[in-house]
Structures are given as C-alpha cells and as structure tokens.
Design a protein around this motif. Structure first.
Motif, PDB file in Angstrom:
ATOM      1  N   THR A 181       0.659  -0.814  -0.105  1.00 45.88           N
ATOM      2  CA  THR A 181       0.363  -0.292   0.290  1.00 45.88           C
ATOM      3  C   THR A 181       1.143   1.452   0.355  1.00 45.88           C
ATOM      4  O   THR A 181       2.020   1.059   0.240  1.00 45.88           O
ATOM      5  N   ILE A 182       0.072   2.792  -0.185  1.00 47.89           N
ATOM      6  CA  ILE A 182       0.737   3.796  -0.006  1.00 47.89           C
ATOM      7  C   ILE A 182       1.428   3.794   0.955  1.00 47.89           C
ATOM      8  O   ILE A 182       2.467   4.009   1.240  1.00 47.89           O
ATOM      9  N   ASN A 183       0.573   3.425   2.013  1.00 48.36           N
ATOM     10  CA  ASN A 183       1.626   3.991   3.376  1.00 48.36           C
ATOM     11  C   ASN A 183       2.619   2.943   3.782  1.00 48.36           C
ATOM     12  O   ASN A 183       3.975   2.884   3.946  1.00 48.36           O
ATOM     13  N   ASN A 184       2.753   1.138   3.234  1.00 48.72           N
ATOM     14  CA  ASN A 184       3.950   0.732   3.525  1.00 48.72           C
ATOM     15  C   ASN A 184       5.190   1.390   2.710  1.00 48.72           C
ATOM     16  O   ASN A 184       6.109   1.131   3.110  1.00 48.72           O
TER      17      ASN A 184
ATOM     18  N   ALA B 219       5.607   8.610  -8.704  1.00 47.68           N
ATOM     19  CA  ALA B 219       4.528   7.398  -9.003  1.00 47.68           C
ATOM     20  C   ALA B 219       4.780   6.160  -8.425  1.00 47.68           C
ATOM     21  O   ALA B 219       4.395   5.450  -8.249  1.00 47.68           O
ATOM     22  N   TRP B 220       6.121   6.375  -7.660  1.00 50.91           N
ATOM     23  CA  TRP B 220       6.180   4.934  -6.496  1.00 50.91           C
ATOM     24  C   TRP B 220       5.329   4.997  -5.885  1.00 50.91           C
ATOM     25  O   TRP B 220       5.464   4.037  -5.122  1.00 50.91           O
ATOM     26  N   VAL B 221       5.722   6.101  -4.471  1.00 55.15           N
ATOM     27  CA  VAL B 221       5.072   6.391  -4.280  1.00 55.15           C
ATOM     28  C   VAL B 221       3.642   6.226  -3.990  1.00 55.15           C
ATOM     29  O   VAL B 221       3.025   5.088  -3.076  1.00 55.15           O
ATOM     30  N   ILE B 222       2.449   6.281  -5.497  1.00 58.33           N
ATOM     31  CA  ILE B 222       1.189   6.417  -5.527  1.00 58.33           C
ATOM     32  C   ILE B 222       1.003   4.876  -5.246  1.00 58.33           C
ATOM     33  O   ILE B 222       0.659   4.603  -5.472  1.00 58.33           O
ATOM     34  N   THR B 223       1.787   4.881  -6.782  1.00 62.48           N
ATOM     35  CA  THR B 223       1.416   3.535  -7.733  1.00 62.48           C
ATOM     36  C   THR B 223       2.365   2.128  -7.651  1.00 62.48           C
ATOM     37  O   THR B 223       1.611   0.889  -7.538  1.00 62.48           O
TER      38      THR B 223
END
Length: 230
Positions: A11-14, A70-74
C-alpha cells in the motif's frame, strides 16, 4: 534503485514506511523532521491507524532524496529517480487517479464547550493529524473535537465538528454555532453581534453568557457538519 519485485502488493502506507526504513534506518522522528512535519503526522500514516496521506504530505515526501512520486502512489518504477520534483498538480492528478483521499486537518486540541481554554501557541497544519474528507459535508477547512456539555443537546462532548473558516466578517451568520479563536483560546458557542463585542451563548442554560471583544478575535469558523460515535 530500491526497486522491489513485490512492490505492487504494498500500500502507499507500506511504501512510505519503506522510505523511512531505507533512508532513515526506521527512524520516524528523523523522517518527520526532514520533511518538516510533526512525528504524529507520520505515525498516523505508517502506524496502527494507517491513515491516507494528504497531497501536502506527499509533496513534502517527494521533495527529498529525489523520491519518485509515481513509485510512492502507484508502486511502479524505482523509489528514487533523478527527475525534478513534481508539482502539486502532478501529485493531485496521480493521487486522484489512484483514489488517494483528500484530507483535512484534525485540530489537536479540544474546543472547550463550557469556558475558554488556554491555548499558548498556534497550531500549524503540519502538526495535525490528517483525516479523509467526509463525503456529503459542505466544504470545510478542519475538524475539531468538542469537550464539555455546555452546547448540549445539539453538541455532545466527544463530537467531531467540521468547520469552515470565515474569510470575510460580512458573512457572519449570527446565532449559528462557531468555533471562536481569540487571544484567550478556543471556544465553541453560538455568537451574536453586540457592538464592539461578540456575545457567546450556550445551548445548555446552566452556563452563562459572556462577551469577547471583536478586536481580540483571531478567527471565526462556522460549524458545517458533525460526527458522533454511538
């Protein structure tokens, strides 16, 4: 660099937690300091609550160490890149397309529904927990927790109020409940025009009225929504 073949399952949290692990050796406080937010903001995202990060927080994260938005969100691509920092518009578009909720700050002190509570310093948005916007509510700027019984039966202690900051004094709706931010603190009351003063009244008739000089009022925020746990 720092790519992970299992990243799509995160997830974005992870992923934010992985940034902290990789770049800050798991030190959440150091990470919070680096991006200029309170440690509680980071704890809300990577701790037990797993709250959704706000656009502003994403922008702060991606401004450091060439983090890829892009990496953080997707989860696509590598954690780090050499591109320029993304704009707020880029972040909002990416976040919207991946259903990242917009948030509003929950003010971390309670509205003293009974008497003025002393607040010794202003609270910045970076110090606030970010709460996803409640669908169906009118536009609002923050939420705040009620304490006390002076506004019962309409508002109970523990209710969370959605509030919109008043930008122009000509738009005051006298008689409505407001959060009043003045020199002595913050209070939830119905407000009435009293010349050079604002008359504050309670719904609970066991509490008396009082006046606040208009010159001592920093902000007014009208209550536009209420959440209550049953």
């Amino acid at each position: 660099m720092f790519a992970n073949k299992n990243i799509s399952t995160m997830t974005i949290n992870n992923r934010i937690e992985q940034i902290i692990e990789k770049l800050y050796k798991g030190n959440k406080r150091a990470f919070a300091t680096a991006i200029g937010v309170a440690p509680t903001v980071i704890e809300n995202v990577v701790g037990t609550r797993q709250g959704k990060p706000s656009y502003g927080l994403l922008e702060k994260i991606c401004a450091i160490e060439s983090i890829s938005i892009a990496w953080v969100i997707t989860g696509e691509g590598a954690m780090l890149n050499s591109c320029n920092s993304p704009t707020s518009y880029d972040i909002k578009n990416l976040a919207d397309s991946h259903k990242i909720n917009e948030t509003r700050p929950r003010i971390p002190f309670e509205a003293a529904a009974g008497s003025l509570s002393l607040v010794t310093q202003s609270v910045t948005e970076a110090q606030c927990e970010q709460i996803p916007i409640v669908p169906g509510f009118p536009a609002y700027d923050f939420t705040i927790i009620v304490k006390g019984d002076s506004m019962e039966p309409e508002f109970h202690s523990g209710d969370e109020l959605a509030c919109k900051i008043l930008r122009q004094s000509s738009f005051i709706q006298w008689g409505r409940p407001y959060i009043v931010d003045c020199l002595d603190g913050v209070v939830l009351k119905r407000i009435h025009d009293a010349g050079d003063d604002i008359l504050c009244t309670s719904d609970n008739k066991n509490y008396g009225d009082f006046k606040i000089p208009k010159r001592e009022v920093n902000h007014l925020a009208i209550v536009v929504g209420m959440m209550r746990l049953f």
